[in-house]
Design a protein around this motif. Structure first.
Motif, short mmCIF file in Angstrom:
data_model
loop_
_atom_site.label_atom_id
_atom_site.label_comp_id
_atom_site.label_asym_id
_atom_site.label_seq_id
_atom_site.Cartn_x
_atom_site.Cartn_y
_atom_site.Cartn_z
N VAL A 72 0.84 -1.20 0.00
CA VAL A 72 0.00 0.00 0.00
C VAL A 72 0.87 1.25 0.00
O VAL A 72 0.68 2.18 -0.81
CB VAL A 72 -0.95 0.00 1.22
CG1 VAL A 72 -1.64 1.35 1.36
CG2 VAL A 72 -1.99 -1.12 1.10
N LEU A 73 1.86 1.29 0.90
CA LEU A 73 2.74 2.47 0.97
C LEU A 73 3.55 2.62 -0.31
O LEU A 73 3.81 3.74 -0.76
CB LEU A 73 3.65 2.36 2.19
CG LEU A 73 2.97 2.34 3.55
CD1 LEU A 73 4.01 2.37 4.67
CD2 LEU A 73 2.02 3.53 3.71
N GLU A 74 3.97 1.50 -0.89
CA GLU A 74 4.73 1.56 -2.13
C GLU A 74 3.88 2.13 -3.27
O GLU A 74 4.37 2.89 -4.11
CB GLU A 74 5.22 0.16 -2.49
CG GLU A 74 6.02 0.07 -3.77
CD GLU A 74 7.35 0.80 -3.70
OE1 GLU A 74 7.91 1.12 -4.77
OE2 GLU A 74 7.85 1.05 -2.57
N ALA A 75 2.59 1.77 -3.28
CA ALA A 75 1.70 2.28 -4.32
C ALA A 75 1.53 3.79 -4.22
O ALA A 75 1.41 4.49 -5.24
CB ALA A 75 0.34 1.60 -4.22
N TYR A 76 1.53 4.31 -2.99
CA TYR A 76 1.34 5.76 -2.79
C TYR A 76 2.66 6.53 -2.83
O TYR A 76 2.64 7.76 -2.75
CB TYR A 76 0.63 6.00 -1.46
CG TYR A 76 -0.87 5.96 -1.55
CD1 TYR A 76 -1.62 7.11 -1.78
CD2 TYR A 76 -1.56 4.75 -1.44
CE1 TYR A 76 -3.00 7.07 -1.87
CE2 TYR A 76 -2.95 4.70 -1.53
CZ TYR A 76 -3.66 5.86 -1.75
OH TYR A 76 -5.02 5.83 -1.84
N ARG A 77 3.77 5.82 -2.92
CA ARG A 77 5.06 6.51 -2.97
C ARG A 77 5.11 7.42 -4.19
O ARG A 77 4.67 7.05 -5.27
CB ARG A 77 6.21 5.49 -3.04
CG ARG A 77 7.60 6.10 -2.90
CD ARG A 77 8.61 5.01 -2.64
NE ARG A 77 8.65 4.05 -3.73
CZ ARG A 77 9.41 4.17 -4.81
NH1 ARG A 77 10.18 5.24 -4.96
NH2 ARG A 77 9.40 3.24 -5.75
N ASN A 78 5.63 8.60 -4.01
CA ASN A 78 5.70 9.64 -5.04
C ASN A 78 4.34 10.30 -5.32
O ASN A 78 4.26 11.21 -6.15
CB ASN A 78 6.26 9.10 -6.37
CG ASN A 78 7.67 8.57 -6.22
OD1 ASN A 78 8.43 9.06 -5.38
ND2 ASN A 78 8.02 7.56 -7.01
N HIS A 79 3.29 9.85 -4.64
CA HIS A 79 1.98 10.50 -4.77
C HIS A 79 1.66 11.35 -3.54
O HIS A 79 0.89 12.31 -3.64
CB HIS A 79 0.88 9.45 -4.97
CG HIS A 79 0.89 8.81 -6.31
ND1 HIS A 79 0.25 9.36 -7.41
CD2 HIS A 79 1.47 7.67 -6.76
CE1 HIS A 79 0.44 8.59 -8.46
NE2 HIS A 79 1.17 7.55 -8.09
N ILE A 80 2.22 10.98 -2.39
CA ILE A 80 2.00 11.75 -1.16
C ILE A 80 3.34 11.99 -0.49
O ILE A 80 4.30 11.24 -0.73
CB ILE A 80 1.02 11.03 -0.19
CG1 ILE A 80 1.61 9.69 0.27
CG2 ILE A 80 -0.33 10.82 -0.83
CD1 ILE A 80 0.77 8.98 1.31
N PRO A 81 3.47 13.01 0.36
CA PRO A 81 4.74 13.27 1.04
C PRO A 81 5.17 12.08 1.89
O PRO A 81 4.34 11.34 2.42
CB PRO A 81 4.42 14.50 1.92
CG PRO A 81 3.23 15.13 1.28
CD PRO A 81 2.44 14.02 0.67
N ALA A 82 6.48 11.90 2.01
CA ALA A 82 7.04 10.73 2.69
C ALA A 82 6.53 10.50 4.11
O ALA A 82 6.21 9.37 4.46
CB ALA A 82 8.56 10.82 2.69
N PRO A 83 6.41 11.52 4.95
CA PRO A 83 5.98 11.21 6.33
C PRO A 83 4.47 11.07 6.50
O PRO A 83 3.98 10.94 7.62
CB PRO A 83 6.51 12.40 7.13
CG PRO A 83 6.53 13.54 6.16
CD PRO A 83 6.77 12.94 4.81
N ARG A 84 3.72 11.12 5.42
CA ARG A 84 2.26 11.08 5.50
C ARG A 84 1.73 9.70 5.09
O ARG A 84 2.44 8.90 4.48
CB ARG A 84 1.64 12.15 4.60
CG ARG A 84 2.17 13.54 4.84
CD ARG A 84 1.73 14.08 6.18
NE ARG A 84 0.28 14.23 6.24
CZ ARG A 84 -0.38 14.59 7.34
NH1 ARG A 84 0.26 14.79 8.46
NH2 ARG A 84 -1.68 14.73 7.31
#
Length: 583
Positions: free
Chosen positions: A268-280
């Protein structure tokens, strides 16, 4: 004489119970799962004292036959397995036959149950693992399990539990997780006689999501469905513009069983990587459906961990499902709703980015001296090493790099200063002093802002209300999940203050211990200071840069911001000369 002995049954039961019954929330989870497996259409939960005094779960499911009821208290007695092969074809939430005997061994339990074919029901009482006689009683169809005085016979275990509010929050977490997965079942939850949730049956999962997670989350969800290799991934994921401060909004289900699985979580976090800020973190409700033979749920007594036969395939399928959803243009979860109005577009700033062909706002001479003060912070002393003399000439401002770092020089070398970290430390020290004196500047809102929170956020707010008030958040409790925000700290933008308050609650929701006002205040101070500080990529004038360094020097010496990031970096002149081979 032999040293190894067989433990008495009472001790063995206590050890086994410790694996299943960690806290009141563990009991609630097991009882709700049993009620769901019984084919219930309505499940009613009553809690008292955070679940420590009482946990009662009533359902209208199939009930238990009188002959089955005593067997339910025997360890590893279950109606859901017959052979070893059944372990790899599990379709129910429960199957181990450990929950009821484990709970009964550390509490006072009463069960009333009736099957549809009977005119009357039966009742049995089990106290500390000692089973009483069956008694015929009148009761509705279904099962009523009443657990009281949890850990009454294990005072040591009881001392490890947290505050009532913390235990209640854990119970609510399990209630929410199961309620989200089964919208076709009606759920009710009350605590100390006060109703917290009443969720009617629905075929639309979004109705349940809005009731449990709130309108704002609902407004930012987008559905997704993807299937490949016999694995189906479906659910709802938040748009990149909506994020949370922690991962509490990520709900993962495997064949409708809530799980804590690192593999899926990472996907899930990998899918959102580069779409949302890193600490969010995003808000995601993800339902993974696959043949029971492809997943092993018999990993841990709590049944919250699973193992997949084809881990890499599952990881890639989950990641791909969310990636495709984020990258395609599709309507949001509720196609009939009105999107939030975007901020009005404004003309770009007249100040050009630095460097520019236009004269910058920084001094033309990089050696303009700062002769009113000398630079003596601990940070700079550390940057240049131990043993340096204390007396130093003043720093000279050179300028700003990448709109983020201020550059100074003196006879010893060059100093780089992170403007955001520096300003954050300044604001933290200033707010801390004002808080200790009870003089935090506040802004009284012309019209109070109504806050509609989730139940977990409401519980957290009530537990930390004193700390929030000390920092300028005057909040009136309007009942259940509704609050009125009347004042906010002056450091915050009035329009952003309600959202910032929710972000603060997101961080505080992870607090396990009983509320400690001093620690709460400090955590909130850090958050407020970070929010109010100058951002990176923000151009400053010469006056602003010099004012920042002067104010920083006026506070207690520190080399880091409140989050622990360094404020300054020193490059000694000797290192420059060595690099350019002048030494």
């Amino acid at each position: 004489m032999a040293k190894i002995r067989v433990l008495p049954p009472s001790i063995a039961q206590t050890i086994a119970a410790g694996e299943v019954v960690e806290r009141p929330a563990s009991v609630l989870k097991e009882l709700m799962e049993n009620a769901i497996d019984a084919g219930s259409r309505e499940i009613v939960v009553e809690l008292k004292g955070g679940g420590l005094e009482r946990i009662r779960v009533r359902d209208d499911g199939e009930g238990m036959e009188p002959d089955d009821l005593p067997l339910a208290f025997e360890r590893h007695a279950t109606s859901k397995l017959r052979t070893a092969e059944d372990l790899y074809a599990i379709q129910t939430l429960g199957f181990r036959g450990e929950a009821l005997p484990s709970i009964a061994s550390v509490s006072r339990m009463t069960i009333r149950t009736r099957v549809p074919s009977s005119m009357s029901g039966v009742k049995v009482v089990c106290e500390g693992g000692t089973l009483g006689d069956l008694v015929e009683v009148g009761c509705p169809i279904g099962t009523d399990v009443d657990v009281q005085d949890l850990f009454y016979n294990l005072p040591v275990k009881k001392r490890f539990l947290k505050s009532i509010q913390t235990e209640l929050r854990h119970c609510v977490n399990h209630f929410v997780r199961l309620s989200l997965a089964y919208p076709s079942i009606a759920f009710k939850l009350s605590h100390d006689g006060k109703e917290l949730y009443e969720l009617p049956r629905t075929e639309d999962p979004l109705i349940r999501i809005e009731a449990l997670l709130g309108r704002e989350v609902y407004d930012h969800l987008k559905p997704f469905v993807h299937e490949e290799g016999g694995v189906k991934v479906s659910g709802f994921g938040s748009l990149p513009l909506y994020t949370r401060g922690n991962g509490e909004g990520i709900f993962l289900y495997v064949n409708r069983r809530f799980v804590k699985d690192r593999l899926i979580y990472r996907a899930v976090l990998e899918a959102y990587r580069n779409h949302i800020p890193a600490p969010r973190f995003p808000v995601v409700l993800l339902f993974l459906e696959l043949p029971a033979s492809m997943v092993d749920v018999n990993v841990h007594p709590t049944k919250s961990e699973v193992k997949f036969r084809q881990q890499e395939a599952v990881f890639q399928t989950v990641r791909r499902a969310l990636r495709l959803s984020l990258e395609e243009k599709r309507p949001l979860a509720g196609s009939d709703r009105v999107l939030r109005k975007e901020e009005p577009w404004s003309e770009p700033s007249e100040k050009p980015p630095f460097p520019s062909s236009q004269p910058p706002s920084l001094p033309l001479s990089p050696f303009r001296s700062w002769d009113e003060r000398t630079w003596t912070p601990m940070a700079r002393e550390r940057a240049y090493g131990e043993g340096e003399e204390e007396g130093r000439p003043g720093l000279r401002l050179l300028g700003q790099v990448h709109g983020t770092y201020l550059v100074f020089e003196d006879e010893k070398g060059v100093l780089f200063l992170d403007q955001h970290a520096c300003h954050e430390r300044i604001l933290f020290e200033r707010l801390k002093g004002q808080s200790e004196q009870g003089r935090v500047p506040v802004v009284r809102l012309l019209f109070p802002v109504t806050l509609e929170l989730s139940l977990r956020e409401a519980i957290t707010l009530r537990a930390h209300q004193e700390a929030l008030l000390r920092l300028g958040f005057e909040i009136d409790d309007m009942g259940e999940k509704t609050f009125a925000l009347r004042t906010v700290p002056a450091i915050l933008d009035e329009r952003e203050a309600p959202r910032e308050l929710v972000e603060i609650l997101d961080e505080l929701v992870l607090e396990e211990r009983a509320p400690d006002t001093a620690k709460q205040v400090e955590r909130i101070l850090v958050r407020l200071a970070c929010h109010g500080a100058i951002r990176a990529n923000h151009l400053l004038s010469e006056k602003e840069m010099i004012g920042l360094i002067r104010e920083f020097a006026s506070f207690p010496l520190s080399s880091t911001c409140p989050h622990g990031r360094p404020i300054v970096y020193g490059l000694p002149k000797s290192e420059l000369e060595k690099h350019f081979k002048r030494r």
